[in-house]
Write an enzyme that holds these catalytic residues in place. Sequence first.
Site, mmCIF file in Angstrom:
data_model
loop_
_atom_site.group_PDB
_atom_site.id
_atom_site.type_symbol
_atom_site.label_atom_id
_atom_site.label_comp_id
_atom_site.label_asym_id
_atom_site.label_seq_id
_atom_site.Cartn_x
_atom_site.Cartn_y
_atom_site.Cartn_z
ATOM 1 N N ASP A 127 7.276 6.848 3.073
ATOM 2 C CA ASP A 127 6.615 5.477 3.425
ATOM 3 C C ASP A 127 7.401 4.340 2.715
ATOM 4 O O ASP A 127 7.532 4.731 1.339
ATOM 5 C CB ASP A 127 5.253 5.637 3.248
ATOM 6 N N HIS A 134 3.392 -8.955 2.753
ATOM 7 C CA HIS A 134 2.651 -7.986 2.056
ATOM 8 C C HIS A 134 2.753 -7.718 0.674
ATOM 9 O O HIS A 134 1.851 -7.873 -0.063
ATOM 10 C CB HIS A 134 3.001 -6.729 3.047
ATOM 11 N N GLU A 200 -3.221 0.463 7.425
ATOM 12 C CA GLU A 200 -1.981 -0.104 7.040
ATOM 13 C C GLU A 200 -1.344 -0.010 8.203
ATOM 14 O O GLU A 200 -1.009 0.951 8.950
ATOM 15 C CB GLU A 200 -1.042 0.641 6.052
ATOM 16 N N GLU A 202 1.787 -0.332 10.521
ATOM 17 C CA GLU A 202 3.060 0.005 10.514
ATOM 18 C C GLU A 202 3.660 0.437 11.755
ATOM 19 O O GLU A 202 3.195 0.747 12.799
ATOM 20 C CB GLU A 202 3.372 1.122 9.353
ATOM 21 N N ASP A 234 -0.986 4.049 8.187
ATOM 22 C CA ASP A 234 -0.906 5.062 6.782
ATOM 23 C C ASP A 234 -2.421 4.520 6.040
ATOM 24 O O ASP A 234 -2.217 3.917 5.298
ATOM 25 C CB ASP A 234 0.274 4.591 6.182
ATOM 26 N N ARG A 238 -7.834 2.617 -1.284
ATOM 27 C CA ARG A 238 -7.498 1.812 -2.417
ATOM 28 C C ARG A 238 -8.028 2.009 -3.687
ATOM 29 O O ARG A 238 -7.238 1.810 -4.846
ATOM 30 C CB ARG A 238 -7.876 0.344 -2.159
ATOM 31 N N GLN A 241 -6.154 4.847 -5.159
ATOM 32 C CA GLN A 241 -4.779 4.406 -5.635
ATOM 33 C C GLN A 241 -4.847 3.587 -6.867
ATOM 34 O O GLN A 241 -3.826 3.766 -7.683
ATOM 35 C CB GLN A 241 -4.325 3.620 -4.320
ATOM 36 N N TYR A 245 -1.932 5.240 -9.355
ATOM 37 C CA TYR A 245 -0.533 5.108 -8.957
ATOM 38 C C TYR A 245 0.511 4.966 -10.057
ATOM 39 O O TYR A 245 1.718 4.975 -9.937
ATOM 40 C CB TYR A 245 -0.584 3.883 -7.917
ATOM 41 N N LYS A 254 -3.030 8.310 -0.391
ATOM 42 C CA LYS A 254 -2.221 8.267 0.875
ATOM 43 C C LYS A 254 -2.116 9.595 1.494
ATOM 44 O O LYS A 254 -1.580 9.723 2.854
ATOM 45 C CB LYS A 254 -0.939 7.667 0.697
ATOM 46 N N THR A 258 -2.334 10.201 8.008
ATOM 47 C CA THR A 258 -1.500 9.142 8.636
ATOM 48 C C THR A 258 -1.441 9.431 9.940
ATOM 49 O O THR A 258 -1.050 10.601 10.661
ATOM 50 C CB THR A 258 0.078 9.193 8.087
ATOM 51 N N GLU A 365 -5.460 -7.214 2.433
ATOM 52 C CA GLU A 365 -5.133 -8.465 2.474
ATOM 53 C C GLU A 365 -5.991 -9.553 3.278
ATOM 54 O O GLU A 365 -6.167 -10.599 2.861
ATOM 55 C CB GLU A 365 -3.713 -8.593 3.066
#
Length: 430
Positions: A127, A134, A200, A202, A234, A238, A241, A245, A254, A258, A365
């Site tokens: 990914d 973004h 997400e 994508e 994906d 949050r 993460q 991360y 993650k 997916t 976002e």
Amino acid sequence: MKSWIETANLIECHFSLANLPYGVFGRDGEAPRCGVAIGDVVADLAALERLGLIEAGDAPVFDKPALNDFMALGKPRWAAVRARLRALFARDGDPALRDDPALRARVLAPLEAVRLHLPFKVAGFTDFYANRHHAQNVGTMFRGPENALPPNWLSIPIGYNGRASTVVVSGTNITRPLGQIRPAGQGLPGFGPCRRLDLELELGAVVGTPSVMGRPLTVAEADAMIFGYVLLNDWSARDIQAWEYQPLGPFQAKAFATSISPWVVTAAALAPFRVATPPRERPLLPYLTEPGPMLYDIDLEIRLRPPRARRPTTISRTNYREMYFSAAQQLAHHASSGCKMETGDLLGSGTISGPAKDSRGSLLELAWGGAEPLTLDTGEMRTFLEDGDTLTLTGWAQGEGYRVGFGDCTGRILPAPAEPDWTAAEAHLG
């Protein structure tokens, strides 16, 4: 060109004669095998191959539960099969199928009557984080606008290796993940269900032909290796993460799921819609230089339907042309160290966001980290996903009087599983 399958000629139909996307299907009691979508039907490629109406290689490749054998044959074979299929389904093409009702009954099935499977065996999943809008939005939220982009962002397609084992086909339910979460203001984490579950939007590039370990690729070579593209969600935890991360990036946040669309839209079908990447603020190194336009003009939408709602709310509209790095650049960078790329490797574009608020590709976002909740058509509010919510991604390239579309990529959120009895587990080990 028009098709004798009339639904393929409707302007809103995703699966026109210009498209012919590949997938894997089956009916109850049948073994999954490869098919191609046109209009409102799926054509059985394994049956067409047995009957001698199409030929891909020296041995049968379509009587398999995955497209990998066909994808591995390479671009000339892909082109030959595509040309033959267009001839079979064109209104003024080869009449072998068009004029034989019994044969059509054997080969064609209504899309609504079949089950769609994962279209290819995913060899590996990578990914990326390659959309500037973004990256700017997320960086601004966490580091402020002056430090939004990492120092390397304008020079390199940033990515991480994900989990191929949890790539699932559209329609698969998604269980809310468990994990370590550190609440705001607390020094140490607890363990429990994700509370900030996100999507997400994508596009996934599907590698057809493999590369050789130890040999880098040019961008042109990488582009020729890409068989096609799928919609990709994906899913992201949050809050998990945020704690995990640093310093190596996403892991469990993650790894749990997916989703991809069941139809692989070929690079050949998208070729008329090529567009250039945006102007570069910083010159790229020569190995990332593109020989021509490598992005595509693909309209994309996100729809969210809460439980008990009759219809979804469209919460975002954007376009794949907003990417900063193309899939070919991402693939070339991936192989630049000598990393071997395999048939069936899947490369996620990274979240696709546009410049406007209603063109952002994630709830992180759209709701600005929870500070600006979204109001759905039902009047309900959302900052992140709730149990029972259904997410649908869709997208298409619009031609003159026809579409090359991906169909839908959907997933419904199920509640988190019950936590194991940790005490009992310890006692058992003792």
